[in-house]
Design an enzyme around this catalytic site. Structure first.
Site: not given
Length: 528
Positions: A170, A229-231, A255, A260, A278, A280-281
């Site tokens: 990061d 599982c991010a973008r 994911d 999409e 998708h 994840g949430a």
């Protein structure tokens, strides 16, 4: 005072109950833009998820509107410029789904290593093929976490409990801060070569688009496993599909997708790839959390307070406009330029206020926060503003300080930004010469008179005849027009700096050609 709030997408009842204790709430979902425009004038706040498009028409029609809240992380469905222009605070709820996304990542990791979806499908088909689904253990494997934000950190924490060795990348987390979290920090290139499993948790921006691609996959271990599982768009789907088919990548769990729904994705139909739509949430708890979070922020703003997760810049108080606003804008532009031309991980930001700026007292905080916004906003997934800038910088281990001085290099006011990274230090100074007349007057000690806007090329070169001319020729050969030029030097024949204002983006291939010229030490393209 009674407030009127419109909820135009499905929100968990826990959040709506909080609102109803303090305001009049209408839940009216599925409205078209015309229907929303016709009714929004009656409301002080609008709460949405991803379904409602909060367009400029909607915002302009909201004469009483003071707050737009997104129950979730993304705000792509809200016209941020229109909201800011109309003084409407926009906030989201980014932390509500952190654990949901974290746990989905862990589920994908375990499913990937133990072939659980494939084994389940085989059993449902009436088969019993134990040897076909031989897996691998997480124990003592090396997990590479790309992006150490909220979700990346939580994934690392859970992976450590499986006795995994955690390495991470990061650009805004120092090695010391990473070490405190039990993560060995390293470059992205090195991470790709060392990890047994790679999971990405970055925003999708220019710098992260397709960071997992044919070339980077080739540097990875044979049999690596990859999770996203991010973008969608962080991973080159075609390159990943090819690598899984060849066996270079043992498997992948995805994911999120470049398009999409992923109707034509090359990832479809490959046995070694696990796909989810998708999710994840998508937990009951996450939806409850984001609903509660946005409801509380809504009431706080309507009551005269601040939202915790504001994503557009608040309006500067009118009494500060004439003095502070031009320098706040200049600070943001200086930060935006700085982050595009400096090398390394940012460790320290020092804002130096010279001349009459030194007498502003606490009002310099507004300028500093806008400078942080300019420095971080281009590379982060969520907008940075004067409300959350200091928190975000601190969270990423960036030390921010302010210094005042009576010295101002002959200017009435001089704003200086000094940034230290793990590899270098760079100083940029600017001033507002008249109302709206912002200038960058110095870069790395070289004096200039640069208007901080548009697209620029900044190069360090040897001050010899022909160097500037050859660079101009390369740009001309590629139909790139030069709109202006600044040159700074200390002594003739020594090192110099050149700033070229150009009329559009410059392809990387052209920048490489300029960097390859004799006499050019470095060249960076930036858009301010």
């Amino acid at each position: 005072m009674t407030y009127s709030i419109l909820v135009s997408d499905e929100l968990a009842e826990e959040g709506i109950d909080i609102l109803r204790d303090h305001a009049m709430v209408d839940v009216n979902t599925g409205l078209s833009e015309d229907e929303l425009v016709a009714t929004i004038e009656n409301y002080d706040a609008l709460l949405v998820r991803s379904g409602t498009q909060v367009t400029e028409r909607v915002i302009e029609a909201g004469k009483k509107l003071r707050f737009v809240g997104r129950a979730g992380a993304g705000v792509d469905n809200i016209d941020m410029n229109a909201a800011t222009r109309n003084g409407i605070i926009v906030a989201n709820a980014p932390e509500g789904n952190t654990l949901a996304a974290t746990e989905h990542t862990m589920a994908m990791m375990q499913s990937l290593c133990r072939n659980i979806p494939q084994a389940n499908a085989s059993m449902q088909a009436g088969e019993w093929k134990r040897s076909k689904f031989m897996g691998v253990e997480l124990n003592e494997k090396t997990l590479g976490v790309v992006g150490l934000g909220r979700i990346g950190r939580e994934v690392a924490k859970r992976a450590a409990s499986f006795n995994m060795h955690i390495i991470g990348y990061d650009p805004f987390i120092s090695p010391e801060k990473a070490a405190e979290m039990g993560i060995e920090s390293m470059s992205l290139d090195k991470l790709f070569t060392k990890a047994d499993i790679i999971t990405v948790h970055t925003p999708l921006i220019k710098e992260t688009s397709h960071i997992v691609n044919e070339k980077t996959i080739a540097t990875m271990k044979d049999g690596v496993r990859i999770i996203n599982c991010a973008r969608g768009g962080i991973i080159d789907e075609a390159a990943l599909a090819t690598a899984v088919k060849s066996g270079k990548v043992a498997g992948a769990a995805i994911d999120v997708f470049e398009q999409e729904p992923p109707k034509d994705s090359p990832l479809l139909g490959i046995p070694g790839i696990i796909l989810t739509p998708h999710l994840g949430a998508s937990t009951v708890e996450a939806q409850k959390n984001v609903s509660i979070s946005i409801a509380k922020q809504c009431l706080e703003v309507l009551g005269g307070g601040d939202a915790k997760y504001v994503v557009n810049a608040p309006i500067i108080p009118s009494e500060l406009h004439e003095t502070v606003e031009p320098f706040a804008s200049l600070g943001e532009r200086m930060g935006r330029l700085m982050i595009q031309i400096i090398e390394g991980r940012v460790l320290n930001l020092e804002m130096i206020y010279g001349g009459e700026l030194a007498t502003l007292g606490q009002s310099t905080k507004l300028i500093t926060h806008m400078a942080i916004k300019g420095l971080l906003d281009p590379i982060l997934r969520f907008p940075v503003n004067m409300v959350n800038a200091a928190y975000i910088a601190k969270d990423r281990g960036i030390n921010v300080s302010e210094t005042t001085t009576g010295e101002s290099a002959g200017y009435k006011n001089l704003l200086t930004m000094k940034v230290t990274t793990d590899t270098t230090e760079l100083v940029i100074s600017g001033s507002v010469l008249y109302k709206g007349g912002a200038r960058i007057v110095s870069i790395a000690g070289y004096t200039m008179d640069m208007v901080p806007e548009g697209a620029v090329i900044i190069s360090r070169h040897l001050d010899r005849p022909g160097v500037i001319g050859r660079a101009s020729t390369i740009l001309g050969e590629h139909q790139i027009n030069i709109a202006g030029m600044q040159v700074g030097r200390f002594q003739p024949g020594e090192d110099a700096i050149m700033v070229l204002n150009v009329d559009g983006d410059v392809p990387e291939s052209v920048m490489e050609a300029i960097r390859g010229m004799q006499g050019i030490y470095s060249a960076k393209f930036a858009r301010i």
